[in-house]
Design an enzyme around this catalytic site. Structure first.
Site, PDB file in Angstrom:
ATOM      1  N   TYR A 164       0.785  -1.340  -0.068  1.00  0.00           N
ATOM      2  CA  TYR A 164      -0.051   0.051  -0.029  1.00  0.00           C
ATOM      3  C   TYR A 164       0.930   1.288   0.242  1.00  0.00           C
ATOM      4  O   TYR A 164       0.555   2.440  -0.586  1.00  0.00           O
ATOM      5  CB  TYR A 164      -0.859  -0.064   1.171  1.00  0.00           C
ATOM      6  CG  TYR A 164      -1.766   1.107   1.359  1.00  0.00           C
ATOM      7  CD1 TYR A 164      -3.031   1.007   0.600  1.00  0.00           C
ATOM      8  CD2 TYR A 164      -1.497   2.063   2.380  1.00  0.00           C
ATOM      9  CE1 TYR A 164      -3.878   2.173   0.839  1.00  0.00           C
ATOM     10  CE2 TYR A 164      -2.402   3.032   2.659  1.00  0.00           C
ATOM     11  CZ  TYR A 164      -3.717   3.189   1.764  1.00  0.00           C
ATOM     12  OH  TYR A 164      -4.594   4.251   1.898  1.00  0.00           O
ATOM     13  N   LYS A 168       1.175   4.123  -3.026  1.00  0.00           N
ATOM     14  CA  LYS A 168       0.603   5.479  -2.486  1.00  0.00           C
ATOM     15  C   LYS A 168       1.716   6.504  -2.834  1.00  0.00           C
ATOM     16  O   LYS A 168       1.743   7.668  -3.182  1.00  0.00           O
ATOM     17  CB  LYS A 168       0.356   5.750  -1.211  1.00  0.00           C
ATOM     18  CG  LYS A 168      -1.142   4.800  -0.797  1.00  0.00           C
ATOM     19  CD  LYS A 168      -2.124   5.413  -1.790  1.00  0.00           C
ATOM     20  CE  LYS A 168      -3.542   5.087  -1.117  1.00  0.00           C
ATOM     21  NZ  LYS A 168      -4.602   5.607  -2.272  1.00  0.00           N
TER      22      LYS A 168
END
Length: 286
Positions: A164, A168
């Site tokens: 993640y 990002k």
């Protein structure tokens, strides 16, 4: 035209949480909203139409204009279909808010290729695909607004979120380049790291913290960034709990060597190299 009145805005992952808050806020301020949501679970499994449909019904009941779309932005054809929904229903696409995301957390030593790929495909590739599909239309009309959802996990790291966080952080790099390439076409690109209580964060932060992080507190900043009044580009904002703050990369003056240093020489200067006490806002030296 001012604000977001009559602007066509695509919001991905708008079936709940932050995306729902963005879509509702924009519609309340006169935007024509494409509510995109695959309708799956937090880990990306499953699909359905009810989540997007419910948000559209909420917007229309309040007097706003919106249409649902259920395609996956992780697939280039799906992302193109999202943009085509905007074009066929509203005749244009003025802004993209890339918000769709999934979570498949796990410590790095337990990370699987499937969980790594799945998260990057939705967040990073999904952001790329939907903006790429909208980009030619923005260039042609010489106007566009792009906002991507980054995360403090991408900016600062977070245990168990290597996939993640990498996705990002990648989105920040994407917006930096979009800001440069879009400048002469009236296109801005920015990233927002939201702090909000959603199904994505339900078991990540303490309850007492989540109670203060209403997604509705993030929506106004995102709404501004896609408005006609916004001219900031290539910036990152952390938004949550009523706080809106810009974050940026800083750099110090560094140490210049006239010849390749040996290990002892660079070791002796390392405290100077790493000292950020007099750092200034960074810029690409190229």
């Amino acid at each position: 035209m001012s604000g977001v009145q009559d602007r066509v805005v695509i919001v991905t992952g708008a079936g709940g949480g932050l995306g729902r808050a963005y879509a509702r806020f924009l519609a309340a301020n006169g935007a024509l909203v494409v509510v995109n949501d695959l309708g799956g679970a937090r880990d990306g499994s499953g699909a359905g139409t009810s989540m997007a449909d419910e948000v559209v019904e909420e917007i229309r009941a309040a007097g706003g204009r919106a249409v649902a779309n259920y395609d996956s932005v992780a697939d280039p054809d799906g992302a193109a279909a999202v943009v085509n929904t905007a074009l066929s229903e509203f005749g244009a696409v003025h802004a993209v808010i890339s918000n769709a995301g999934i979570l498949r957390d796990g410590a790095f030593h337990k990370m699987t290729d499937d969980n790594w790929d799945a998260v990057l495909k939705v967040h990073l590739y999904g952001g790329y695909h939907v903006v790429r599909a909208a980009w030619p239309h923005m260039r042609e009309q010489k106007h566009g607004r792009v906002v991507v959802a980054t995360s403090t996990s991408g900016l600062y790291g977070n245990f168990g979120q290597s996939n993640y966080g990498a996705a990002k952080a990648g989105l920040v790099g994407l917006t930096n380049t979009l800001a440069i390439e879009g400048a002469k076409y009236g296109i801005t690109a920015n990233a927002v790291a939201p702090l909000a209580a959603t199904r994505m964060t339900a078991d990540i932060a303490p309850r007492e913290m989540l109670d203060k992080l209403d997604p509705e507190l993030v929506a106004p900043a995102v709404g501004y960034l896609v408005s006609d009044e916004n001219h900031d580009s290539g910036s990152v904002f952390v938004v949550g709990g009523g706080l809106v703050q810009r974050v940026a990369i800083f750099q110090n003056d560094g140490v210049t060597f006239t010849a390749p240093p040996d290990l002892s020489e660079i070791t002796a200067r390392w405290s100077e190299i790493s000292d950020m006490s007099a750092a200034k806002l960074g810029a690409n030296p190229v």
